[in-house]
Design a protein around this motif. Structure first.
Motif, PDB file in Angstrom:
ATOM      1  N   ILE A  29      -8.030  70.211  20.311  1.00  0.00           N
ATOM      2  CA  ILE A  29      -7.735  69.913  21.790  1.00  0.00           C
ATOM      3  C   ILE A  29      -8.128  68.654  22.493  1.00  0.00           C
ATOM      4  O   ILE A  29      -7.292  68.089  23.313  1.00  0.00           O
ATOM      5  CB  ILE A  29      -8.038  70.951  22.595  1.00  0.00           C
ATOM      6  N   LEU A  30      -9.292  68.264  22.294  1.00  0.00           N
ATOM      7  CA  LEU A  30     -10.025  67.064  22.637  1.00  0.00           C
ATOM      8  C   LEU A  30      -9.846  65.758  21.820  1.00  0.00           C
ATOM      9  O   LEU A  30      -9.818  65.815  20.681  1.00  0.00           O
ATOM     10  CB  LEU A  30     -11.334  67.307  23.319  1.00  0.00           C
ATOM     11  N   ASP A  31      -9.519  64.744  22.342  1.00  0.00           N
ATOM     12  CA  ASP A  31      -9.562  63.424  21.564  1.00  0.00           C
ATOM     13  C   ASP A  31     -10.825  62.987  20.960  1.00  0.00           C
ATOM     14  O   ASP A  31     -12.051  62.955  21.738  1.00  0.00           O
ATOM     15  CB  ASP A  31      -9.214  62.287  22.676  1.00  0.00           C
ATOM     16  N   PRO A  32     -10.992  63.150  19.854  1.00  0.00           N
ATOM     17  CA  PRO A  32     -12.348  62.920  18.902  1.00  0.00           C
ATOM     18  C   PRO A  32     -12.844  61.559  19.191  1.00  0.00           C
ATOM     19  O   PRO A  32     -14.097  61.175  19.051  1.00  0.00           O
ATOM     20  CB  PRO A  32     -12.089  63.565  17.779  1.00  0.00           C
ATOM     21  N   ALA A  33     -11.914  60.627  19.510  1.00  0.00           N
ATOM     22  CA  ALA A  33     -12.364  59.363  19.785  1.00  0.00           C
ATOM     23  C   ALA A  33     -13.016  58.855  21.047  1.00  0.00           C
ATOM     24  O   ALA A  33     -13.640  57.653  21.158  1.00  0.00           O
ATOM     25  CB  ALA A  33     -11.219  58.241  19.327  1.00  0.00           C
ATOM     26  N   LEU A  34     -12.862  59.774  22.108  1.00  0.00           N
ATOM     27  CA  LEU A  34     -13.396  59.370  23.363  1.00  0.00           C
ATOM     28  C   LEU A  34     -14.859  60.004  23.511  1.00  0.00           C
ATOM     29  O   LEU A  34     -14.853  61.023  23.037  1.00  0.00           O
ATOM     30  CB  LEU A  34     -12.317  59.682  24.242  1.00  0.00           C
ATOM     31  N   CYS A  78     -17.017  75.566  24.951  1.00  0.00           N
ATOM     32  CA  CYS A  78     -18.115  75.467  23.911  1.00  0.00           C
ATOM     33  C   CYS A  78     -17.477  75.545  22.564  1.00  0.00           C
ATOM     34  O   CYS A  78     -17.421  74.765  21.561  1.00  0.00           O
ATOM     35  CB  CYS A  78     -19.210  76.219  23.901  1.00  0.00           C
ATOM     36  N   TYR A  79     -16.733  76.741  22.434  1.00  0.00           N
ATOM     37  CA  TYR A  79     -16.358  77.083  20.991  1.00  0.00           C
ATOM     38  C   TYR A  79     -14.663  77.218  20.852  1.00  0.00           C
ATOM     39  O   TYR A  79     -14.358  77.526  19.783  1.00  0.00           O
ATOM     40  CB  TYR A  79     -16.934  78.398  20.686  1.00  0.00           C
ATOM     41  N   VAL A  80     -13.958  76.800  21.996  1.00  0.00           N
ATOM     42  CA  VAL A  80     -12.555  76.832  21.691  1.00  0.00           C
ATOM     43  C   VAL A  80     -12.100  75.216  22.033  1.00  0.00           C
ATOM     44  O   VAL A  80     -11.619  74.669  21.374  1.00  0.00           O
ATOM     45  CB  VAL A  80     -11.927  77.781  22.821  1.00  0.00           C
ATOM     46  N   ILE A  81     -12.144  74.829  23.430  1.00  0.00           N
ATOM     47  CA  ILE A  81     -11.759  73.541  23.787  1.00  0.00           C
ATOM     48  C   ILE A  81     -12.414  72.511  23.101  1.00  0.00           C
ATOM     49  O   ILE A  81     -12.058  71.422  22.515  1.00  0.00           O
ATOM     50  CB  ILE A  81     -12.004  73.501  25.187  1.00  0.00           C
TER      51      ILE A  81
END
Length: 154
Positions: A96-101, A86-89
């Motif tokens: 870390i994660l693709d914000p567009a997906l 929740c608070y890192v990945i």
């Protein structure tokens, strides 16, 4: 297989579950079981051929014992798993994660870095060898030049 990215409501719920498990896990050494109640909810319900009934005190005791067992078996797992997700990945600032997906996939910058690493990795040891050979050759040439210079002076 792709996993949907958690929504902000999902993350809030994960945080709330984390806080609930922390509340159960406040005692030093982890929560103690309720004596006389089983510690495996799924097995208990299967053996009793029942569905979970929140109005049944025995079911609530077994649920508590199962949670307590988890918290004793892997102390703070919930902090690492829920908190980490929740608070890192999932935290946009960490990229870390693709914000567009709308599903879990690595950030494009991380993917580009991995591709760059893959191309560099193949040449890593040969490059080190070339650089080492060049450094040795340069040192030998400098030493030979210095030696010749000293010989010419004497």
């Amino acid at each position: 297989m792709k996993m949907a990215k958690p929504s902000s409501r999902d993350i809030d719920a994960g945080g709330e579950l984390l806080a609930l498990l922390d509340a159960i896990d406040e005692r030093w050494g982890g929560p103690w079981p309720i004596h006389g109640a089983p510690e495996d909810l799924a097995k208990f319900l299967h053996d009793e051929d029942e569905s979970f009934d929140s109005d049944n005190p025995k079911h609530l005791q077994v649920l508590y014992n199962h949670l307590a067992k988890l918290l004793r078996t892997a102390p703070n797992f919930h902090g690492r798993v829920l908190g980490g997700m929740c608070y890192v990945i999932c935290w946009d600032k960490n990229q870390i994660l693709d914000p567009a997906l709308d599903h879990l996939e690595l950030h494009p910058d991380i993917l580009a870095g991995l591709r760059l690493l893959a191309t560099q990795r193949a040449d890593f040891l040969p490059m080190l060898e070339r650089e080492a050979r060049a450094a040795v050759a340069q040192t030998i040439e400098a030493a030979a030049a210095r030696h010749l210079s000293e010989m010419q002076r004497s």
